[in-house]
Scaffold this active site. Structure first.
Site, PDB file in Angstrom:
ATOM      1  N   GLY A  39       1.573  -5.850   3.973  1.00 42.46           N
ATOM      2  CA  GLY A  39       1.459  -4.495   4.477  1.00 42.46           C
ATOM      3  C   GLY A  39       0.477  -3.666   3.664  1.00 42.46           C
ATOM      4  N   LEU A  40       0.553  -2.335   3.844  1.00 43.37           N
ATOM      5  CA  LEU A  40      -0.423  -1.461   3.166  1.00 43.37           C
ATOM      6  C   LEU A  40       0.002  -1.157   1.734  1.00 43.37           C
ATOM      7  CD1 LEU A  40      -1.591   1.146   5.843  1.00 43.37           C
ATOM      8  CD2 LEU A  40      -2.898  -0.684   4.777  1.00 43.37           C
ATOM      9  N   HIS A  41       0.061  -2.177   0.901  1.00 41.73           N
ATOM     10  CA  HIS A  41       0.383  -1.923  -0.508  1.00 41.73           C
ATOM     11  C   HIS A  41      -0.897  -1.504  -1.232  1.00 41.73           C
ATOM     12  CE1 HIS A  41      -0.713  -6.004  -2.286  1.00 41.73           C
ATOM     13  NE2 HIS A  41      -1.020  -6.063  -1.019  1.00 41.73           N
ATOM     14  N   ALA A  42      -0.813  -1.392  -2.566  1.00 45.39           N
ATOM     15  CA  ALA A  42      -1.908  -0.737  -3.295  1.00 45.39           C
ATOM     16  C   ALA A  42      -3.307  -1.302  -3.022  1.00 45.39           C
ATOM     17  CB  ALA A  42      -1.609  -0.748  -4.784  1.00 45.39           C
TER      18      ALA A  42
END
Lengths: 576, 90
Positions: free
Chosen positions: B14-17
């Site tokens: 997903g949209l992690h760092a």
């Protein structure tokens, strides 16, 4: 004159030191609140701009250091931090506040507080924790606004005792090792990152001190006693003198031990024993070589995953292991494949696995790798490619049944095939071993020995799982007995099983490093001991004074004991 | 004229760092205003904290809006990094 304060913690690395506190602050500071008059607002913006640009420079420097040390991927967190500095959502709100007459420090503080609250409402642990990145950056900017000199670990003075809430791999990388005289931290246990690093740097450390970081100031006089597990703040003249004596004895002892560096590790009656080092990071190699280790019996590759915000790539693995292989030359290096739990990886933001009730018995180490084979295959390909530079071997952790060894070997075979197709060179006969730390596999060690090239006993977990005791739990810690008759018999079984197949058996748990157990383990037939490199010379000296034949007799009588006390009594009688 | 398009997160984590950083860096290349909408949340695609606040996991559907001189290029450019899974495991 301030009073002497004695704090009790956990002894994490032996030795004593007298030094000055270097406080690695998790800066809790006082945020000034000022009303800025209209004509000064422009100047306030300029002040902020300057602080932001200084912060940017600091982060960029840190990024450089990280990527130089570990590779480009490790620096990605710094990239995210640089983007936070330029975040339009934050700056828009900060600007509005400053325009309304709020000083820059307080404006940042308010905006960050508000945003943190939004993050608190997120259910996902990983995203929830991202607020810490924001808070870190805001602290950096505020420090620069206040004109405080940010205490960076790279500007340590010699004789510094680093005091912190906790030390991360990123912290220890930036430290100039020769400047650090000791560690004292609020959190951590005997096997925490701080403990392992301190042991390899051969400096004393006391961890688990609860709130030492709140009780000291920069430059305060401090004694770290890593033998007793205590720290003394503002020591009196008398205390200082006592410790000075102890410190001098320690130095003399160390010099005395140095003469054993190039002597063989052999018992009085000629049995050769191998002493290897356990390491956590490639930086420890110099200490491994300085202490005359014959090889690396355990490279805890978890470091690869801890110092990063992304899963390490095949190339990251390769670079890391190639560096170790080259430095160690023909000496053996056993790389233990990832020994982390899904919980840990999720916390690190590398995976997204649901919370486990009982992580120690959950999805970790080889289990995790077999469920997500790509993690293992990537690491194995890295190890294989690096195998051409030295003598690398592979070890699978937390094996609980033989199928797991076979499945992991299938992945290893796939890794080899893929590399072959890509035309990469590797050692096709790389040795593969299993870590024996789960009772179910220890009991069938005779069968395991037919499947692997070597076995290594991981005593910390083996004892914990066999006796079903959590040694960190104070109420039951006393049940954690390395000399429990069941443990002695298990170790004997494993060693005999290996020898029957003509394969050596090593031990890489804490038990292997203790002088106290050397005679017993040698008597049981152990071939290789692997430990923190700082403990090697001491053990070598001890082993050179032991007779193998006598130790065997001792071991035989210990195997007949029914209670632990009897084991201790028998050892004592034997030593007289 | 504002442009918009539905996009789906395909990379595992997903949209992690790291993907969030890449998304922001991509968005910064365009002068248009770029907005990402998840349910009732609407954030600036050039704001890393905004993106992280969405806590968007794999499989999440988002609405991408671009508005400005280079809105078409921005739409395509951003869609591309999403579809490529930000160069990560899908």
């Amino acid at each position: 004159m301030e009073n002497e304060i004695i704090l009790k913690g956990i002894a994490a690395s032996s030795g004593v030191t007298i030094g000055k506190v270097f406080l690695l602050e998790e800066d809790e500071f006082f945020i000034p609140v000022r009303k800025i008059s209209k004509d000064k607002i422009q100047a306030e913006f300029e002040r902020l701009e300057k602080a932001v640009s200084v912060t940017e420079k600091e982060i960029a420097e840190n990024k450089e250091a990280l990527s130089k040390m570990l590779g480009e991927n490790y620096a990605e967190i710094a990239v995210a931090h640089l983007l936070i500095l330029k975040d339009p959502m934050i700056s828009k709100e900060v600007d509005i506040l400053i325009n309304s007459g709020v000083n820059a420090e307080y404006a940042i503080y308010q905006v960050v507080e508000k945003m943190s609250k939004t993050f608190d409402n997120i259910d996902d642990e990983y995203f929830k924790e991202r607020k810490n990145d924001l808070i870190d950056i805001s602290k950096k900017i505020i420090t620069n606004l206040l004109g405080k000199k940010s205490k960076n670990l790279s500007n340590l003075d010699s004789g510094s005792v680093v005091v912190a809430k906790m030390l991360t791999p990123a912290d220890t990388i930036t430290m100039k090792n020769e400047m650090v005289a000791g560690f004292a931290t609020d959190t951590g246990g005997k096997t925490s990152h701080t403990a392992l690093i301190a042991q390899s740097l051969e400096i004393p450390a006391v961890v688990g001190l609860k709130n030492i970081s709140a009780q000291v100031y920069h430059g305060m006089s401090i004694i770290v006693d890593g033998n007793k597990g205590i720290v003394i703040l503002n020591p009196s003249k008398k205390t200082k003198q006592e410790y000075k004596k102890e410190y001098e004895i320690q130095i003399t002892d160390r010099r005395h031990l140095e003469q054993f560096k190039n002597l063989p590790t052999v018992t009085l009656d000629g049995r050769n024993i191998k002493l290897d080092a356990n390491i956590e990071t490639p930086d420890e190699i110099s200490s491994v070589l300085a202490n005359g280790a014959e090889g690396i019996g355990l490279y805890r590759s978890e470091f690869m995953y801890m110092a990063t915000k992304t899963m390490p790539t095949e190339d990251d693995h390769y670079q890391n292991y190639a560096r170790i292989a080259k430095q160690m030359g023909s000496k053996k290096v056993i790389i233990r494949t990832i020994d982390l739990g899904g919980d840990k990886l999720t916390k690190l933001g590398l995976m997204n696995i649901g919370r486990e009730e009982n992580p120690f018995m959950g999805l970790r180490a080889i289990r995790l790798c077999l469920k997500y084979p790509l993690i293992l295959k990537t690491q194995l390909k890295g190890i294989l490619r690096a195998s051409v530079h030295g003598n690398l071997q592979i070890m699978y952790p937390m094996i609980s049944k033989i199928e797991e060894i076979r499945q992991a070997n299938i992945i290893l075979e796939q890794a080899k095939q893929e590399l072959k197709k890509q035309g990469e060179k590797f050692n096709p006969d790389i040795k593969v071993g299993a870590m024996i730390e789960v009772p179910s596999i220890a009991v069938i060690a005779d069968l395991v020995a037919k499947e692997v090239d070597f076995m290594s006993i991981g005593t910390n977990d083996l004892i914990q799982y066999t006796i079903a005791v959590d040694r960190v739990n104070e109420d039951v810690a006393s049940l954690y007995e390395p000399l429990h008759p069941a443990i002695l018999r298990l170790i004997k079984m494993i060693i005999d099983a290996g020898h029957k197949q003509g394969k050596g058996v090593g031990m890489c748990g804490e038990m292997a490093s203790s002088i106290e157990y050397a005679k017993v383990l040698i008597g049981l037939g152990l071939d290789e001991f692997s430990m923190s490199s700082s403990k090697i010379l001491k053990l070598k000296k001890e082993i050179r004074e032991i007779s193998f034949e006598n130790s065997k007799k001792l071991a035989d009588s210990l195997l007949k004991c029914s209670v632990t006390k009897e084991v201790y009594d028998t050892i004592e009688k034997f030593n007289d | 004229m504002m442009k918009e398009k539905k996009i789906k997160i395909v990379n595992k984590l997903g949209l992690h760092a790291r993907p969030a950083s890449l998304l922001v860096q991509t968005a910064m290349k365009y002068s248009s205003n770029i907005t990402i909408i998840k349910d009732e949340y609407k954030v600036d695609a050039k704001s890393i904290m905004g993106i992280l606040m969405l806590a968007a996991s794999c499989g999440t559907e988002l609405l991408l809006q671009t508005d400005g001189a280079d809105e078409q290029q921005a739409l395509e450019g951003i869609e591309k990094v999403f579809n490529e899974g930000f160069g990560e495991e899908i």
